[in-house]
Design an enzyme around this catalytic site. Structure first.
Site, PDB file in Angstrom:
ATOM      1  N   ARG A  25       0.864  -1.192   0.000  1.00  0.00           N
ATOM      2  CA  ARG A  25       0.000   0.000   0.000  1.00  0.00           C
ATOM      3  C   ARG A  25       0.894   1.234   0.000  1.00  0.00           C
ATOM      4  O   ARG A  25       2.120   1.136   0.141  1.00  0.00           O
ATOM      5  CB  ARG A  25      -1.017  -0.007   1.156  1.00  0.00           C
ATOM      6  CG  ARG A  25      -0.624  -0.634   2.440  1.00  0.00           C
ATOM      7  CD  ARG A  25       0.324   0.124   3.322  1.00  0.00           C
ATOM      8  NE  ARG A  25       0.046   1.530   3.407  1.00  0.00           N
ATOM      9  CZ  ARG A  25       0.954   2.433   3.654  1.00  0.00           C
ATOM     10  NH1 ARG A  25       2.238   2.096   3.805  1.00  0.00           N
ATOM     11  NH2 ARG A  25       0.651   3.700   3.726  1.00  0.00           N
ATOM     12  N   GLY A  26       0.224   2.404  -0.116  1.00  0.00           N
ATOM     13  CA  GLY A  26       0.975   3.643  -0.299  1.00  0.00           C
ATOM     14  C   GLY A  26       1.099   3.848  -1.812  1.00  0.00           C
ATOM     15  O   GLY A  26       1.511   2.918  -2.531  1.00  0.00           O
ATOM     16  N   ALA A  27       0.715   5.037  -2.282  1.00  0.00           N
ATOM     17  CA  ALA A  27       0.588   5.239  -3.725  1.00  0.00           C
ATOM     18  C   ALA A  27       1.828   4.816  -4.539  1.00  0.00           C
ATOM     19  O   ALA A  27       1.702   4.018  -5.480  1.00  0.00           O
ATOM     20  CB  ALA A  27       0.210   6.696  -4.002  1.00  0.00           C
ATOM     21  N   ARG A  82      -7.752  -1.024  -6.704  1.00  0.00           N
ATOM     22  CA  ARG A  82      -8.069   0.148  -5.866  1.00  0.00           C
ATOM     23  C   ARG A  82      -8.233   1.367  -6.790  1.00  0.00           C
ATOM     24  O   ARG A  82      -7.472   1.502  -7.756  1.00  0.00           O
ATOM     25  CB  ARG A  82      -6.967   0.425  -4.821  1.00  0.00           C
ATOM     26  CG  ARG A  82      -6.812  -0.688  -3.796  1.00  0.00           C
ATOM     27  CD  ARG A  82      -5.854  -0.290  -2.684  1.00  0.00           C
ATOM     28  NE  ARG A  82      -6.449   0.619  -1.724  1.00  0.00           N
ATOM     29  CZ  ARG A  82      -5.771   1.196  -0.718  1.00  0.00           C
ATOM     30  NH1 ARG A  82      -4.475   0.980  -0.584  1.00  0.00           N
ATOM     31  NH2 ARG A  82      -6.374   1.997   0.134  1.00  0.00           N
ATOM     32  N   GLN A 129      -2.350   2.536   9.797  1.00  0.00           N
ATOM     33  CA  GLN A 129      -1.036   2.643   9.131  1.00  0.00           C
ATOM     34  C   GLN A 129      -0.063   3.491   9.949  1.00  0.00           C
ATOM     35  O   GLN A 129       1.145   3.285   9.899  1.00  0.00           O
ATOM     36  CB  GLN A 129      -1.184   3.268   7.728  1.00  0.00           C
ATOM     37  CG  GLN A 129      -1.884   2.405   6.702  1.00  0.00           C
ATOM     38  CD  GLN A 129      -3.376   2.659   6.662  1.00  0.00           C
ATOM     39  OE1 GLN A 129      -3.987   3.027   7.671  1.00  0.00           O
ATOM     40  NE2 GLN A 129      -3.988   2.441   5.514  1.00  0.00           N
ATOM     41  N   ASP A 146      -2.233  10.590  -2.481  1.00  0.00           N
ATOM     42  CA  ASP A 146      -2.584   9.475  -3.376  1.00  0.00           C
ATOM     43  C   ASP A 146      -2.937   9.934  -4.784  1.00  0.00           C
ATOM     44  O   ASP A 146      -2.789   9.197  -5.746  1.00  0.00           O
ATOM     45  CB  ASP A 146      -3.734   8.662  -2.791  1.00  0.00           C
ATOM     46  CG  ASP A 146      -3.222   7.807  -1.651  1.00  0.00           C
ATOM     47  OD1 ASP A 146      -3.156   8.317  -0.514  1.00  0.00           O
ATOM     48  OD2 ASP A 146      -2.826   6.663  -1.913  1.00  0.00           O
ATOM     49  N   ASN A 173      -5.693  12.139   0.114  1.00  0.00           N
ATOM     50  CA  ASN A 173      -4.778  11.330   0.941  1.00  0.00           C
ATOM     51  C   ASN A 173      -5.621  10.583   1.962  1.00  0.00           C
ATOM     52  O   ASN A 173      -6.855  10.741   2.029  1.00  0.00           O
ATOM     53  CB  ASN A 173      -3.722  12.224   1.600  1.00  0.00           C
ATOM     54  CG  ASN A 173      -2.604  11.415   2.246  1.00  0.00           C
ATOM     55  OD1 ASN A 173      -2.045  10.525   1.608  1.00  0.00           O
ATOM     56  ND2 ASN A 173      -2.293  11.677   3.498  1.00  0.00           N
ATOM     57  N   LYS A 174      -4.964   9.786   2.770  1.00  0.00           N
ATOM     58  CA  LYS A 174      -5.646   8.942   3.756  1.00  0.00           C
ATOM     59  C   LYS A 174      -6.726   9.692   4.533  1.00  0.00           C
ATOM     60  O   LYS A 174      -6.523  10.849   4.930  1.00  0.00           O
ATOM     61  CB  LYS A 174      -4.592   8.381   4.710  1.00  0.00           C
ATOM     62  CG  LYS A 174      -5.074   7.493   5.817  1.00  0.00           C
ATOM     63  CD  LYS A 174      -5.945   6.356   5.373  1.00  0.00           C
ATOM     64  CE  LYS A 174      -5.356   5.510   4.275  1.00  0.00           C
ATOM     65  NZ  LYS A 174      -6.363   4.641   3.598  1.00  0.00           N
TER      66      LYS A 174
END
Ligand code: MRU
Length: 379
Positions: free
Chosen positions: A49-51, A92, A227, A268, A278-279
């Site tokens: 995960r993480g762009a 995703r 996270q 993201d 973003n998150k």
């Protein structure tokens, strides 16, 4: 730089491995990816995960599936390649690096679209051309197929290497915005395991730490998938950086106490006008930072800027299963079974709350519509 030497995605000895981030911080386990289902599942379940790391995983993931293609000609190859590409792309929706990386690989495949030798040989056979010529054509197509696969792997490697370089550069630029001894709040995980290496917004913290900056970092736990608690606290702690874990709803009090001099976050997908997804929880932090007069810095490699998205309203926000909110982390469900839930994985921070955008090409300031456009024109 004192940093965990642990890559989220590895390609070695013809094998693709993914660090299973769902098992962190307890276990460091690498999973081998063999099929498109493995790759899609790893991205969907946030094992990777993480762009930027999703982009790297998509690149190698598409390669390890494409290398098994056995096609009769270019068109057949392209059709099979696109089936795999579209399948991985459905994992995703928000992080643009996923699509950006997959598209880069497609561009490399399309470089071969005039190589229709396979088709020709079938046609020639029907027309009764001699056997030797057909055998040569088939041989040529076989070589072309190898060349296409080599180009795909090369592009996947380029994506990883470029991301590592971009993160290092963002770290250097980002550090110019920070001063020794600063209190820094971060959200989610935009560190080394969210990228090829170094991280985006954690990169300046690693570089600063090496120079003895003595940052005091507050890591939001980042509900619902934690996270911040599981990954950022683990990464920074391992690097020896002073880190304090807080729940998401404690950000306001640490800001009010005067303990936060800057907020740093990843991204993201940034739209052409500087709105950045973003998150979930990031936009609230930006509004709080604005209220308390604290600079809010978003770290955005150019691979995360989507010039085809005009503004934040056009960003597709991923909705996830409600179980992640009330069941996943608890021995017993923490809410009545069947409770209605709303679980968006991201939110959009309006450009007006972002003090500066740190890219690998330099630091951008408002008006972002203009600074982003200029950045892309230079490229
Ligand atoms: O759902 P995740 O864990 O993939 O979300 C990750 C984030 O929101 C990160 O902040 C973002 O991808 C930047 S990573 C360098």
């Amino acid at each position: 730089m004192q940093i965990l030497d642990i890559a989220p995605v590895k390609y070695e000895e013809d094998k693709m491995l993914i660090l299973d981030q769902t098992q962190l911080p307890g276990e460091t386990v690498y999973l081998e990816m063999n099929t498109k289902e493995d790759v899609r599942d790893a991205i969907y379940k946030l094992k990777v995960r993480g762009a930027p790391a999703i982009g790297v995983a998509a690149g190698y993931g598409l390669y390890i599936c494409a290398r098994d293609i056995s096609a009769k000609d270019y068109n057949d190859f392209y059709r099979q390649f696109m089936d795999i590409k579209n399948y991985i792309a459905s994992s995703r929706p928000t992080a643009v690096n996923l699509f950006w990386a997959l598209n880069r690989l497609e561009v490399r495949v399309r470089e071969f679209e005039n190589h229709t030798i396979g088709d020709q040989s079938v046609q020639d056979h029907k027309n009764g051309k001699d056997l030797q010529e057909n055998t040569e054509n088939r041989h040529l197509w076989k070589n072309t197929q190898i060349m296409i696969k080599t180009a795909i792997l090369e592009e996947a490697e380029n994506i990883r290497i470029e991301d590592e370089d971009a993160c290092r550069a963002m770290g250097e630029y980002g550090l110019t915005l920070l001063r020794p001894g600063m209190g820094i709040l971060t959200h989610c995980n935009a560190g080394t395991i969210a990228t090829a290496k170094y991280g985006t917004c954690l990169a300046p913290l690693y570089i600063g730490h090496e120079k003895g900056y003595g940052f005091k970092v507050f890591a939001d736990e980042t509900r619902p998938l934690l996270q911040g608690a599981r990954l950022t606290a683990w990464e920074l702690n391992n690097a020896g950086i002073d880190t304090t874990l807080i729940c998401d709803n404690m950000a306001s009090i640490v800001m009010k106490n005067g303990w936060v001099d800057a907020v740093v976050v990843g991204c993201d997908r940034m739209a052409a006008n500087g709105d950045g997804a973003n998150k979930i929880g990031t936009s609230g932090l930006a509004i709080l930072a604005h209220e308390y007069g604290i600079p809010f810095y978003m770290f955005v490699p150019t691979s995360t800027i989507d010039m085809n998205t005009k503004n934040g309203d056009d960003i597709h926000i991923e909705l996830r299963d409600g179980d992640e909110i009330y069941k996943l982390w608890y021995e017993k469900p923490m809410a009545p079974e069947g409770i209605k839930t709303y679980n968006p994985a991201f939110d959009v921070t309006a450009a007006k709350y972002i003090t500066a955008v740190v890219t690998e090409k330099g630091i951008l300031y408002p008006p972002y519509e203009e600074s982003i456009r200029k950045l892309f024109e230079q490229r």
